[in-house]
Write a protein that holds these residues in place. Structure first.
Motif, PDB file in Angstrom:
ATOM      1  N   LEU A   1      -5.348   4.787  11.749  1.00  0.00           N
ATOM      2  CA  LEU A   1      -4.401   5.507  12.596  1.00  0.00           C
ATOM      3  C   LEU A   1      -3.298   6.147  11.757  1.00  0.00           C
ATOM      4  O   LEU A   1      -2.875   7.276  12.022  1.00  0.00           O
ATOM      5  CB  LEU A   1      -3.794   4.562  13.631  1.00  0.00           C
ATOM      6  N   ALA A   2      -2.824   5.413  10.746  1.00  0.00           N
ATOM      7  CA  ALA A   2      -1.820   5.982   9.849  1.00  0.00           C
ATOM      8  C   ALA A   2      -2.369   7.211   9.137  1.00  0.00           C
ATOM      9  O   ALA A   2      -1.679   8.228   8.979  1.00  0.00           O
ATOM     10  CB  ALA A   2      -1.360   4.934   8.836  1.00  0.00           C
ATOM     11  N   ALA A   3      -3.635   7.133   8.706  1.00  0.00           N
ATOM     12  CA  ALA A   3      -4.267   8.276   8.041  1.00  0.00           C
ATOM     13  C   ALA A   3      -4.412   9.462   8.987  1.00  0.00           C
ATOM     14  O   ALA A   3      -4.230  10.620   8.589  1.00  0.00           O
ATOM     15  CB  ALA A   3      -5.631   7.870   7.487  1.00  0.00           C
TER      16      ALA A   3
ATOM     17  N   ALA B   1       8.212  -3.085  11.054  1.00  0.00           N
ATOM     18  CA  ALA B   1       8.513  -2.550   9.726  1.00  0.00           C
ATOM     19  C   ALA B   1       7.341  -1.740   9.184  1.00  0.00           C
ATOM     20  O   ALA B   1       7.538  -0.662   8.602  1.00  0.00           O
ATOM     21  CB  ALA B   1       8.850  -3.691   8.770  1.00  0.00           C
ATOM     22  N   LEU B   2       6.121  -2.232   9.393  1.00  0.00           N
ATOM     23  CA  LEU B   2       4.937  -1.487   8.952  1.00  0.00           C
ATOM     24  C   LEU B   2       4.827  -0.160   9.697  1.00  0.00           C
ATOM     25  O   LEU B   2       4.508   0.884   9.102  1.00  0.00           O
ATOM     26  CB  LEU B   2       3.680  -2.329   9.172  1.00  0.00           C
ATOM     27  N   ALA B   3       5.077  -0.197  11.004  1.00  0.00           N
ATOM     28  CA  ALA B   3       5.012   1.032  11.798  1.00  0.00           C
ATOM     29  C   ALA B   3       6.097   2.022  11.377  1.00  0.00           C
ATOM     30  O   ALA B   3       5.866   3.236  11.345  1.00  0.00           O
ATOM     31  CB  ALA B   3       5.141   0.704  13.280  1.00  0.00           C
ATOM     32  N   LEU B   4       7.286   1.520  11.043  1.00  0.00           N
ATOM     33  CA  LEU B   4       8.364   2.399  10.576  1.00  0.00           C
ATOM     34  C   LEU B   4       8.008   3.037   9.238  1.00  0.00           C
ATOM     35  O   LEU B   4       8.386   4.184   8.973  1.00  0.00           O
ATOM     36  CB  LEU B   4       9.667   1.612  10.466  1.00  0.00           C
ATOM     37  N   CYS B   5       7.297   2.294   8.388  1.00  0.00           N
ATOM     38  CA  CYS B   5       6.828   2.869   7.123  1.00  0.00           C
ATOM     39  C   CYS B   5       5.922   4.064   7.392  1.00  0.00           C
ATOM     40  O   CYS B   5       6.021   5.097   6.723  1.00  0.00           O
ATOM     41  CB  CYS B   5       6.081   1.815   6.306  1.00  0.00           C
ATOM     42  N   VAL B   6       5.044   3.913   8.385  1.00  0.00           N
ATOM     43  CA  VAL B   6       4.169   5.025   8.759  1.00  0.00           C
ATOM     44  C   VAL B   6       4.990   6.179   9.319  1.00  0.00           C
ATOM     45  O   VAL B   6       4.750   7.353   9.001  1.00  0.00           O
ATOM     46  CB  VAL B   6       3.117   4.561   9.790  1.00  0.00           C
TER      47      VAL B   6
ATOM     48  N   GLN C   1      -7.421  15.315  -0.144  1.00  0.00           N
ATOM     49  CA  GLN C   1      -7.123  14.686  -1.436  1.00  0.00           C
ATOM     50  C   GLN C   1      -6.843  13.194  -1.209  1.00  0.00           C
ATOM     51  O   GLN C   1      -5.687  12.762  -1.203  1.00  0.00           O
ATOM     52  CB  GLN C   1      -5.923  15.358  -2.102  1.00  0.00           C
ATOM     53  N   PRO C   2      -7.875  12.388  -1.017  1.00  0.00           N
ATOM     54  CA  PRO C   2      -7.674  10.972  -0.660  1.00  0.00           C
ATOM     55  C   PRO C   2      -6.918  10.173  -1.719  1.00  0.00           C
ATOM     56  O   PRO C   2      -6.189   9.245  -1.381  1.00  0.00           O
ATOM     57  CB  PRO C   2      -9.104  10.446  -0.471  1.00  0.00           C
ATOM     58  N   ARG C   3      -7.080  10.525  -2.986  1.00  0.00           N
ATOM     59  CA  ARG C   3      -6.376   9.781  -4.045  1.00  0.00           C
ATOM     60  C   ARG C   3      -4.861   9.882  -3.898  1.00  0.00           C
ATOM     61  O   ARG C   3      -4.124   8.981  -4.287  1.00  0.00           O
ATOM     62  CB  ARG C   3      -6.797  10.306  -5.415  1.00  0.00           C
ATOM     63  N   LYS C   4      -4.410  10.972  -3.315  1.00  0.00           N
ATOM     64  CA  LYS C   4      -2.981  11.198  -3.137  1.00  0.00           C
ATOM     65  C   LYS C   4      -2.374  10.212  -2.146  1.00  0.00           C
ATOM     66  O   LYS C   4      -1.201   9.849  -2.250  1.00  0.00           O
ATOM     67  CB  LYS C   4      -2.759  12.641  -2.668  1.00  0.00           C
ATOM     68  N   TYR C   5      -3.175   9.774  -1.180  1.00  0.00           N
ATOM     69  CA  TYR C   5      -2.685   8.884  -0.124  1.00  0.00           C
ATOM     70  C   TYR C   5      -3.195   7.456  -0.287  1.00  0.00           C
ATOM     71  O   TYR C   5      -2.922   6.612   0.556  1.00  0.00           O
ATOM     72  CB  TYR C   5      -3.111   9.429   1.241  1.00  0.00           C
ATOM     73  N   MET C   6      -3.945   7.224  -1.359  1.00  0.00           N
ATOM     74  CA  MET C   6      -4.549   5.908  -1.566  1.00  0.00           C
ATOM     75  C   MET C   6      -3.504   4.811  -1.710  1.00  0.00           C
ATOM     76  O   MET C   6      -3.660   3.714  -1.158  1.00  0.00           O
ATOM     77  CB  MET C   6      -5.436   5.948  -2.824  1.00  0.00           C
ATOM     78  N   GLY C   7      -2.430   5.100  -2.439  1.00  0.00           N
ATOM     79  CA  GLY C   7      -1.415   4.072  -2.683  1.00  0.00           C
ATOM     80  C   GLY C   7      -0.801   3.563  -1.396  1.00  0.00           C
ATOM     81  O   GLY C   7      -0.669   2.353  -1.183  1.00  0.00           O
ATOM     82  N   PHE C   8      -0.447   4.476  -0.499  1.00  0.00           N
ATOM     83  CA  PHE C   8       0.207   4.085   0.739  1.00  0.00           C
ATOM     84  C   PHE C   8      -0.770   3.460   1.736  1.00  0.00           C
ATOM     85  O   PHE C   8      -0.562   2.345   2.221  1.00  0.00           O
ATOM     86  CB  PHE C   8       0.879   5.305   1.372  1.00  0.00           C
TER      87      PHE C   8
END
Length: 231
Positions: free
Chosen positions: A209-211, A113-118, A74-81
């Protein structure tokens, strides 16, 4: 030559400092927020569409397709992040062509900070998909002995994300800065274009990588079918 926007101090009062990393980060977030609002305010469903809408649809469709190919159903679910991660890093790289602008991703604090968000997003998506019990149980697989190793893996990959992005972004800025001081004007321009390409690649790698991490956390393991009883 500054190695990081942290060294650019705009205001200081005692312990508190307003450095380039903070200013450029908030400026970039404001630019993305205002830009997205302006681009999406007059979207059309007709055949006649603006160039901005066509560009927006190409970017959104491309990101959605990449997320789907990673394994997220469900790519739309993760599109925002994931889309926000990509656009932030990519826009920070493109901003290097603006005089006086230094990408905040050249600071370890920003990449951390970006890595911590992931790191926070991965278990949240995993728990939402599998449930709290099933997700926490995955840390004990295939045996309880793997619990500390699985936890170390979570922390180490977060650190690797931060260091990888920081190292690549800072090295590009350093190389361009050195070439500007020792070579003619034309060659640094070529290196700047190469740096933009490298920045876009880093934005792609970071978001992919986050995905991948989210896809691994949201993967539901199907129970093995029971063998049919002998008649």
């Amino acid at each position: 030559m500054r190695l990081s926007p942290d060294e650019m101090i705009f205001w200081q009062h005692g312990f508190f400092k307003l450095n380039g990393t903070i200013v450029f980060t908030w400026g970039l977030m404001l630019f993305l927020a205002v830009g997205s609002k302006l681009i999406t305010r007059k979207l059309s469903t007709d055949l006649t569409r603006s160039r901005w809408q066509n560009l927006l649809e190409i970017v959104v469709t491309g990101i959605e397709q990449q997320i789907k190919e990673v394994g997220l159903s469900q790519p739309r679910k993760y599109m925002g992040f994931l889309g926000t991660l990509f656009l932030f890093v990519a826009t920070a790289s493109l901003g290097t062509v603006i005089p006086g602008f230094e990408p905040p991703t050249g600071s370890l604090s920003t990449t951390a900070a970006l890595a911590l968000c992931v790191m926070v997003a991965v278990p949240l998506f995993g728990i939402e998909r599998q449930g709290m019990k099933a997700y926490l149980k995955s840390y004990l697989e295939p045996t309880v002995i793997m619990l500390p190793f699985n936890i170390i893996s979570e922390v180490s990959r977060t650190l690797a994300l931060a260091v990888r992005l920081f190292g690549n972004m800072m090295s590009g800025v350093m190389i361009i800065g050195i070439l500007v001081t020792i070579t003619p004007f034309i060659f640094p321009i070529v290196m700047t274009v190469l740096g933009l390409l490298t920045g876009m690649v880093q934005a792609y790698i970071f978001s992919i990588l986050a995905a991948v991490y989210i896809a691994a956390a949201t993967r539901v393991r199907k129970a093995k079918p029971k063998p049919a009883p002998d008649i």
